[in-house]
Design a protein around this motif. Structure first.
Motif, PDB file in Angstrom:
ATOM      1  N   PRO A 119      -2.396   4.212  11.212  1.00 45.04           N
ATOM      2  CA  PRO A 119      -1.005   3.600  11.035  1.00 45.04           C
ATOM      3  C   PRO A 119      -0.022   4.432  11.637  1.00 45.04           C
ATOM      4  O   PRO A 119       0.083   5.894  11.531  1.00 45.04           O
ATOM      5  CB  PRO A 119      -0.975   3.675   9.334  1.00 45.04           C
ATOM      6  CG  PRO A 119      -2.396   3.581   9.151  1.00 45.04           C
ATOM      7  CD  PRO A 119      -2.992   4.345  10.100  1.00 45.04           C
ATOM      8  N   ASP A 120       0.969   4.022  12.358  1.00 44.26           N
ATOM      9  CA  ASP A 120       2.052   4.599  12.892  1.00 44.26           C
ATOM     10  C   ASP A 120       2.768   5.602  12.138  1.00 44.26           C
ATOM     11  O   ASP A 120       3.108   6.788  12.510  1.00 44.26           O
ATOM     12  CB  ASP A 120       3.005   4.025  13.856  1.00 44.26           C
ATOM     13  CG  ASP A 120       2.206   3.673  15.281  1.00 44.26           C
ATOM     14  OD1 ASP A 120       2.324   4.370  16.030  1.00 44.26           O
ATOM     15  OD2 ASP A 120       1.811   2.425  15.371  1.00 44.26           O
ATOM     16  N   LEU A 121       3.058   5.148  10.975  1.00 47.36           N
ATOM     17  CA  LEU A 121       4.100   5.862   9.981  1.00 47.36           C
ATOM     18  C   LEU A 121       3.270   6.972   9.474  1.00 47.36           C
ATOM     19  O   LEU A 121       3.874   7.974   9.071  1.00 47.36           O
ATOM     20  CB  LEU A 121       4.457   5.217   8.802  1.00 47.36           C
ATOM     21  CG  LEU A 121       3.605   4.354   8.094  1.00 47.36           C
ATOM     22  CD1 LEU A 121       3.252   5.599   6.612  1.00 47.36           C
ATOM     23  CD2 LEU A 121       4.266   3.114   7.282  1.00 47.36           C
ATOM     24  N   ALA A 166      11.157   6.393  11.436  1.00 46.93           N
ATOM     25  CA  ALA A 166      12.061   5.436  10.557  1.00 46.93           C
ATOM     26  C   ALA A 166      11.333   4.816   9.718  1.00 46.93           C
ATOM     27  O   ALA A 166      11.760   4.485   8.784  1.00 46.93           O
ATOM     28  CB  ALA A 166      12.811   4.647  11.819  1.00 46.93           C
ATOM     29  N   ARG A 167      10.210   4.443  10.198  1.00 47.72           N
ATOM     30  CA  ARG A 167       8.908   3.543   9.376  1.00 47.72           C
ATOM     31  C   ARG A 167       8.849   4.211   8.212  1.00 47.72           C
ATOM     32  O   ARG A 167       8.851   3.683   7.218  1.00 47.72           O
ATOM     33  CB  ARG A 167       8.091   3.112  10.117  1.00 47.72           C
ATOM     34  CG  ARG A 167       7.238   1.784   9.772  1.00 47.72           C
ATOM     35  CD  ARG A 167       6.563   0.967  10.784  1.00 47.72           C
ATOM     36  NE  ARG A 167       7.480   0.503  11.534  1.00 47.72           N
ATOM     37  CZ  ARG A 167       7.268   0.260  12.893  1.00 47.72           C
ATOM     38  NH1 ARG A 167       5.968   0.319  13.356  1.00 47.72           N
ATOM     39  NH2 ARG A 167       8.113  -0.465  13.795  1.00 47.72           N
ATOM     40  N   LEU A 168       8.597   5.442   8.416  1.00 48.53           N
ATOM     41  CA  LEU A 168       8.169   6.358   7.055  1.00 48.53           C
ATOM     42  C   LEU A 168       9.314   6.562   6.288  1.00 48.53           C
ATOM     43  O   LEU A 168       9.081   6.485   5.049  1.00 48.53           O
ATOM     44  CB  LEU A 168       7.774   7.786   7.473  1.00 48.53           C
ATOM     45  CG  LEU A 168       7.550   8.754   6.615  1.00 48.53           C
ATOM     46  CD1 LEU A 168       6.214   8.195   5.575  1.00 48.53           C
ATOM     47  CD2 LEU A 168       7.017  10.099   7.131  1.00 48.53           C
ATOM     48  N   TYR A 210      11.570   4.402   5.748  1.00 50.13           N
ATOM     49  CA  TYR A 210      11.704   3.101   5.040  1.00 50.13           C
ATOM     50  C   TYR A 210      10.765   3.041   4.106  1.00 50.13           C
ATOM     51  O   TYR A 210      10.884   2.452   2.944  1.00 50.13           O
ATOM     52  CB  TYR A 210      11.730   2.080   6.083  1.00 50.13           C
ATOM     53  CG  TYR A 210      11.526   0.530   5.385  1.00 50.13           C
ATOM     54  CD1 TYR A 210      12.467   0.095   4.568  1.00 50.13           C
ATOM     55  CD2 TYR A 210      10.189   0.006   5.435  1.00 50.13           C
ATOM     56  CE1 TYR A 210      12.309  -1.127   4.070  1.00 50.13           C
ATOM     57  CE2 TYR A 210      10.171  -1.418   4.795  1.00 50.13           C
ATOM     58  CZ  TYR A 210      11.251  -1.872   4.048  1.00 50.13           C
ATOM     59  OH  TYR A 210      11.270  -3.043   3.345  1.00 50.13           O
ATOM     60  N   GLN A 211       9.494   3.293   4.408  1.00 51.94           N
ATOM     61  CA  GLN A 211       8.547   3.089   3.493  1.00 51.94           C
ATOM     62  C   GLN A 211       8.430   3.815   2.094  1.00 51.94           C
ATOM     63  O   GLN A 211       8.068   3.601   1.011  1.00 51.94           O
ATOM     64  CB  GLN A 211       7.039   3.360   4.150  1.00 51.94           C
ATOM     65  CG  GLN A 211       5.888   3.104   3.487  1.00 51.94           C
ATOM     66  CD  GLN A 211       5.691   1.550   3.107  1.00 51.94           C
ATOM     67  OE1 GLN A 211       6.017   0.950   4.076  1.00 51.94           O
ATOM     68  NE2 GLN A 211       5.176   0.992   1.995  1.00 51.94           N
ATOM     69  N   ARG A 212       9.334   4.861   2.266  1.00 50.12           N
ATOM     70  CA  ARG A 212       9.611   5.714   0.956  1.00 50.12           C
ATOM     71  C   ARG A 212      10.548   5.166   0.098  1.00 50.12           C
ATOM     72  O   ARG A 212      10.784   5.692  -1.060  1.00 50.12           O
ATOM     73  CB  ARG A 212      10.266   7.244   1.430  1.00 50.12           C
ATOM     74  CG  ARG A 212       9.247   8.101   2.058  1.00 50.12           C
ATOM     75  CD  ARG A 212       9.544   9.246   2.418  1.00 50.12           C
ATOM     76  NE  ARG A 212       8.626  10.245   2.495  1.00 50.12           N
ATOM     77  CZ  ARG A 212       8.342  11.117   3.634  1.00 50.12           C
ATOM     78  NH1 ARG A 212       9.457  11.168   4.492  1.00 50.12           N
ATOM     79  NH2 ARG A 212       7.591  11.911   3.763  1.00 50.12           N
ATOM     80  N   ARG A 213      11.177   4.005   0.618  1.00 44.43           N
ATOM     81  CA  ARG A 213      12.049   3.267  -0.388  1.00 44.43           C
ATOM     82  C   ARG A 213      11.306   2.701  -1.456  1.00 44.43           C
ATOM     83  O   ARG A 213      10.188   1.914  -1.225  1.00 44.43           O
ATOM     84  CB  ARG A 213      13.017   2.384   0.307  1.00 44.43           C
ATOM     85  CG  ARG A 213      14.184   3.032   1.378  1.00 44.43           C
ATOM     86  CD  ARG A 213      14.671   2.118   2.343  1.00 44.43           C
ATOM     87  NE  ARG A 213      15.291   1.101   1.923  1.00 44.43           N
ATOM     88  CZ  ARG A 213      15.969   0.155   2.436  1.00 44.43           C
ATOM     89  NH1 ARG A 213      16.141   0.132   3.637  1.00 44.43           N
ATOM     90  NH2 ARG A 213      16.444  -0.995   2.005  1.00 44.43           N
ATOM     91  N   PRO A 214      11.888   2.504  -2.593  1.00 50.40           N
ATOM     92  CA  PRO A 214      11.075   1.881  -3.814  1.00 50.40           C
ATOM     93  C   PRO A 214      10.839   0.510  -3.797  1.00 50.40           C
ATOM     94  O   PRO A 214       9.772  -0.001  -4.387  1.00 50.40           O
ATOM     95  CB  PRO A 214      11.918   2.295  -5.030  1.00 50.40           C
ATOM     96  CG  PRO A 214      13.407   2.414  -4.483  1.00 50.40           C
ATOM     97  CD  PRO A 214      13.181   3.029  -3.207  1.00 50.40           C
ATOM     98  N   GLU A 249       1.552  10.553  -1.607  1.00 54.98           N
ATOM     99  CA  GLU A 249       2.983  10.396  -2.017  1.00 54.98           C
ATOM    100  C   GLU A 249       3.598   8.963  -1.961  1.00 54.98           C
ATOM    101  O   GLU A 249       4.184   8.389  -2.917  1.00 54.98           O
ATOM    102  CB  GLU A 249       3.813  11.134  -0.745  1.00 54.98           C
ATOM    103  CG  GLU A 249       5.359  10.824  -0.932  1.00 54.98           C
ATOM    104  CD  GLU A 249       6.132  11.273   0.297  1.00 54.98           C
ATOM    105  OE1 GLU A 249       7.422  10.944   0.472  1.00 54.98           O
ATOM    106  OE2 GLU A 249       5.668  11.810   1.215  1.00 54.98           O
ATOM    107  N   LEU A 250       2.873   8.120  -0.991  1.00 54.87           N
ATOM    108  CA  LEU A 250       3.502   6.583  -0.907  1.00 54.87           C
ATOM    109  C   LEU A 250       2.816   5.660  -1.803  1.00 54.87           C
ATOM    110  O   LEU A 250       3.349   4.807  -1.918  1.00 54.87           O
ATOM    111  CB  LEU A 250       3.197   6.153   0.457  1.00 54.87           C
ATOM    112  CG  LEU A 250       4.050   6.927   1.402  1.00 54.87           C
ATOM    113  CD1 LEU A 250       3.904   6.611   3.019  1.00 54.87           C
ATOM    114  CD2 LEU A 250       5.495   6.918   1.337  1.00 54.87           C
TER     115      LEU A 250
END
Length: 284
Positions: free
Chosen positions: A124-126, A154-156, A158-162, A206-207
């Motif tokens: 996975p790129d992120l 940038a994708r990581l 965004y993925q950190r947003r709930p 974390e995610l």
């Protein structure tokens, strides 16, 4: 600027009211034409409703009045009177670069608030660090490593947003091959692969649970690289081109394929850090 989920719901409600009015039908008649109950339609149109309808309901509403789902959701400004409102069921997008192609970035942006389901080409790129991205692109002239690094970051972020929701599937053999330095990783230094495994362990812990990584046995299941962007579209990557699917039946079929990978997964998301640590320990 991308819509928030609340804005998308408001846009959808307004456009649904617009096409009901344009149809000249009562709400009961419109609901019947779209194959739904009047109570379901009333719930969708209620100002207190904070959810979009299911993909099947969206498709039925769009088909009933010959409009596109993108227009209903505010992703397209071409209205019901456009001659080309209904999107092609399948399209081929050429000159494709998986991960940092502008079209792919836009599709991710439009799918904000929906579940994204992804089978990557490698990892996975992120989750990739800079050294791994540079290694992958060392002999790839069409994309600069800096572009891919920025996209992954940038994708990581965004993925950190709930509100995010993403599922990823890889074969066990792919991650084991990376850890052993096989295939495209054969000349990637052990220390870099060790740092990448450490990086992935930290991120998946974390995610989780908004990012869920599944591993299936490649001897029993197979998949090409693909992404399903909620009910909006699905994309298969063939190397240099995308097969883009817009129809509900195609999106559903590829979602069912992804479901089969998850059902066949022998490593579930909560167990992924343990598996990665075991691979990391073998590197010393």
């Amino acid at each position: 600027m991308a819509q928030t989920r609340h804005e998308m719901i408001e846009t959808f409600r307004g456009r649904l009211e617009e096409i009901i009015a344009a149809s000249g039908q009562s709400r009961s008649a419109f609901a019947a034409a779209a194959g739904m109950d009047r109570s379901t339609l009333s719930q969708i149109l209620s100002p207190t409703n904070d959810r979009l309808p299911r993909a099947e309901t969206l498709a039925a509403i769009a088909a009933a009045r010959q409009v596109s789902i993108d227009w209903l959701l505010g992703l397209s400004q071409r209205g019901p009177l456009s001659a080309d409102i209904l999107p092609e069921r399948m399209a081929i997008e050429r000159d494709a670069q998986w991960a940092d192609d502008e079209r792919l970035v836009a599709w991710h942006r439009e799918a904000i608030g929906y579940k994204i389901r992804h089978v990557p080409t490698t990892l996975p790129d992120l989750l990739k660090n800079r050294d791994v991205i540079r290694h992958e692109l060392e002999h790839f002239t069409a994309t600069r490593p800096e572009q891919r690094i920025e996209t992954a970051a940038a994708r990581l972020a965004y993925q950190r947003r709930p509100e995010t929701d993403m599922e990823v599937c890889n074969s066990i053999q792919a991650i084991e091959g990376f850890a052993r330095g096989e295939g495209i990783w054969h000349d990637l230094d052990d220390s870099i692969r060790a740092r990448q495994l450490d990086h992935m362990i930290a991120l998946v812990e974390e995610l989780y649970p908004t990012f869920r990584w599944f591993f299936y046995d490649g001897r029993q299941h197979y998949s090409v690289p693909l992404t399903v962007f909620g009910p909006l579209r699905a994309v298969i990557y063939l190397g240099g081109m995308y097969f883009l699917f817009n129809s509900t039946e195609h999106i559903r079929a590829l979602s069912e394929h992804f479901d089969s990978l998850i059902r066949g997964a022998s490593v579930q998301p909560p167990d992924v850090p343990k598996m990665l640590r075991r691979l990391r320990a073998r590197l010393g």
